[in-house]
Motif scaffolding. Structure first.
Motif, PDB file in Angstrom:
ATOM      1  N   GLU A   4      23.520  48.008  22.519  1.00  0.00           N
ATOM      2  CA  GLU A   4      22.886  48.278  21.222  1.00  0.00           C
ATOM      3  C   GLU A   4      22.095  47.069  20.742  1.00  0.00           C
ATOM      4  OE1 GLU A   4      26.210  49.460  18.794  1.00  0.00           O
ATOM      5  OE2 GLU A   4      25.907  51.581  19.247  1.00  0.00           O
ATOM      6  N   ASP A   5      22.660  45.870  20.916  1.00  0.00           N
ATOM      7  CA  ASP A   5      21.949  44.646  20.527  1.00  0.00           C
ATOM      8  C   ASP A   5      20.683  44.472  21.370  1.00  0.00           C
ATOM      9  OD1 ASP A   5      23.877  44.144  18.649  1.00  0.00           O
ATOM     10  OD2 ASP A   5      24.970  42.670  19.894  1.00  0.00           O
ATOM     11  N   GLU A   6      20.791  44.730  22.667  1.00  0.00           N
ATOM     12  CA  GLU A   6      19.633  44.614  23.553  1.00  0.00           C
ATOM     13  C   GLU A   6      18.560  45.630  23.168  1.00  0.00           C
ATOM     14  OE1 GLU A   6      18.674  45.249  28.297  1.00  0.00           O
ATOM     15  OE2 GLU A   6      20.698  44.636  27.694  1.00  0.00           O
ATOM     16  N   ASN A   7      18.973  46.845  22.850  1.00  0.00           N
ATOM     17  CA  ASN A   7      18.050  47.893  22.436  1.00  0.00           C
ATOM     18  C   ASN A   7      17.329  47.481  21.148  1.00  0.00           C
ATOM     19  OD1 ASN A   7      16.683  50.289  22.276  1.00  0.00           O
ATOM     20  ND2 ASN A   7      18.499  51.549  21.859  1.00  0.00           N
ATOM     21  N   LYS A   8      18.067  46.923  20.197  1.00  0.00           N
ATOM     22  CA  LYS A   8      17.496  46.486  18.924  1.00  0.00           C
ATOM     23  C   LYS A   8      16.461  45.382  19.155  1.00  0.00           C
ATOM     24  CE  LYS A   8      18.972  44.909  14.367  1.00  0.00           C
ATOM     25  NZ  LYS A   8      20.132  44.499  13.562  1.00  0.00           N
ATOM     26  N   GLU A   9      16.798  44.440  20.039  1.00  0.00           N
ATOM     27  CA  GLU A   9      15.877  43.347  20.353  1.00  0.00           C
ATOM     28  C   GLU A   9      14.598  43.865  21.005  1.00  0.00           C
ATOM     29  OE1 GLU A   9      15.849  39.599  23.389  1.00  0.00           O
ATOM     30  OE2 GLU A   9      17.727  40.055  22.358  1.00  0.00           O
ATOM     31  N   LEU A  10      14.737  44.827  21.911  1.00  0.00           N
ATOM     32  CA  LEU A  10      13.565  45.396  22.575  1.00  0.00           C
ATOM     33  C   LEU A  10      12.674  46.158  21.594  1.00  0.00           C
ATOM     34  CD1 LEU A  10      15.157  46.596  25.929  1.00  0.00           C
ATOM     35  CD2 LEU A  10      13.549  44.718  25.625  1.00  0.00           C
ATOM     36  N   ARG A  11      13.278  46.834  20.612  1.00  0.00           N
ATOM     37  CA  ARG A  11      12.488  47.540  19.590  1.00  0.00           C
ATOM     38  C   ARG A  11      11.696  46.548  18.743  1.00  0.00           C
ATOM     39  NH1 ARG A  11      14.153  53.115  18.405  1.00  0.00           N
ATOM     40  NH2 ARG A  11      15.882  53.608  19.785  1.00  0.00           N
TER      41      ARG A  11
ATOM     42  N   GLN B 155      10.651  43.587  19.766  1.00  0.00           N
ATOM     43  CA  GLN B 155       9.564  43.103  20.622  1.00  0.00           C
ATOM     44  C   GLN B 155       8.445  44.137  20.703  1.00  0.00           C
ATOM     45  OE1 GLN B 155      11.204  42.102  24.428  1.00  0.00           O
ATOM     46  NE2 GLN B 155      12.291  40.287  23.653  1.00  0.00           N
ATOM     47  N   LEU B 156       8.832  45.405  20.735  1.00  0.00           N
ATOM     48  CA  LEU B 156       7.830  46.470  20.800  1.00  0.00           C
ATOM     49  C   LEU B 156       6.991  46.512  19.528  1.00  0.00           C
ATOM     50  CD1 LEU B 156       6.819  48.792  22.583  1.00  0.00           C
ATOM     51  CD2 LEU B 156       8.466  50.275  21.458  1.00  0.00           C
ATOM     52  N   LYS B 157       7.615  46.292  18.375  1.00  0.00           N
ATOM     53  CA  LYS B 157       6.868  46.253  17.107  1.00  0.00           C
ATOM     54  C   LYS B 157       5.816  45.156  17.144  1.00  0.00           C
ATOM     55  CE  LYS B 157      10.397  47.893  13.886  1.00  0.00           C
ATOM     56  NZ  LYS B 157      11.280  47.505  12.769  1.00  0.00           N
ATOM     57  N   PHE B 158       6.215  43.956  17.622  1.00  0.00           N
ATOM     58  CA  PHE B 158       5.260  42.843  17.700  1.00  0.00           C
ATOM     59  C   PHE B 158       4.147  43.153  18.691  1.00  0.00           C
ATOM     60  CE2 PHE B 158       8.993  40.305  16.168  1.00  0.00           C
ATOM     61  CZ  PHE B 158       8.433  39.958  14.940  1.00  0.00           C
ATOM     62  N   SER B 159       4.488  43.807  19.790  1.00  0.00           N
ATOM     63  CA  SER B 159       3.475  44.155  20.786  1.00  0.00           C
ATOM     64  C   SER B 159       2.481  45.154  20.217  1.00  0.00           C
ATOM     65  CB  SER B 159       4.126  44.737  22.031  1.00  0.00           C
ATOM     66  OG  SER B 159       4.933  43.784  22.658  1.00  0.00           O
TER      67      SER B 159
END
Length: 126
Positions: free
Chosen positions: A105-112, A114-118
Motif C-alpha cells: 500500500e505504501d509503495e502504491n501510494k508513492e507510485l501514485r 510520482q505519477l501525479k508529478f509526471s
C-alpha cells in the motif's frame, strides 16, 4: 506295527496350525507397521489371510492388536501434525501478510504521487 494314537496326532496337528496362525499374524502386523498402515482387526485379518473370528477368539493375538491399535490412536497422523502446525503458525502468517499488505500500500501510494508529478510535467510541456 506300532499303535497309532489318533488323539496325540490331532493335538500335534492343532498345535502346528496354531503356530502357523501366530506366525502369519505376526508377519502381517510387521508388514502393516512398516507400511504405516492402520492396525485393526480388519487390516490384520486381510493381510494375514485369517478370519476375524480367529483374531477375536485368540486372546494373545486379540490383546496384541488392541494394544497396537491403542498406541496408533495416540500418535498423531501426518495430517494431524500438519493441521496443528498450521494452527500454531496461523498468527505468524497473518502478521506477515499484514506487513506485506502495508508495504504494498505504501509503495502504491508513492507510485501514485510520482505519477501525479509526471502528469504535471507533461501538462507543463504542452
Amino acid at each position: 506295527m506300532s499303535e497309532y494314537n489318533r488323539s496325540s496326532h490331532l493335538k500335534a496337528i492343532h498345535a502346528k496350525r496354531k503356530a502357523n496362525t501366530y506366525q502369519k499374524v505376526d508377519e502381517a502386523i510387521k508388514r502393516l507397521i512398516r507400511a504405516n498402515e492402520k492396525i485393526n482387526f480388519n487390516s490384520v485379518s486381510s493381510e494375514a489371510g485369517v478370519t476375524k473370528a480367529t483374531l477375536y477368539n485368540n486372546t494373545d493375538i486379540r490383546e496384541k492388536i488392541e494394544t497396537l491399535r491403542q498406541q496408533q490412536s495416540q500418535t498423531p497422523t501426518p495430517k494431524q501434525v500438519k493441521r496443528e502446525m498450521n494452527d500454531n503458525n496461523k498468527d505468524a502468517i497473518i502478521e506477515s501478510l499484514k506487513r506485506k499488505i502495508k508495504k504494498l500500500e505504501d509503495e502504491n501510494k508513492e507510485l501514485r504521487e510520482q505519477l501525479k508529478f509526471s502528469y504535471a510535467d507533461v501538462y507543463k510541456k504542452l
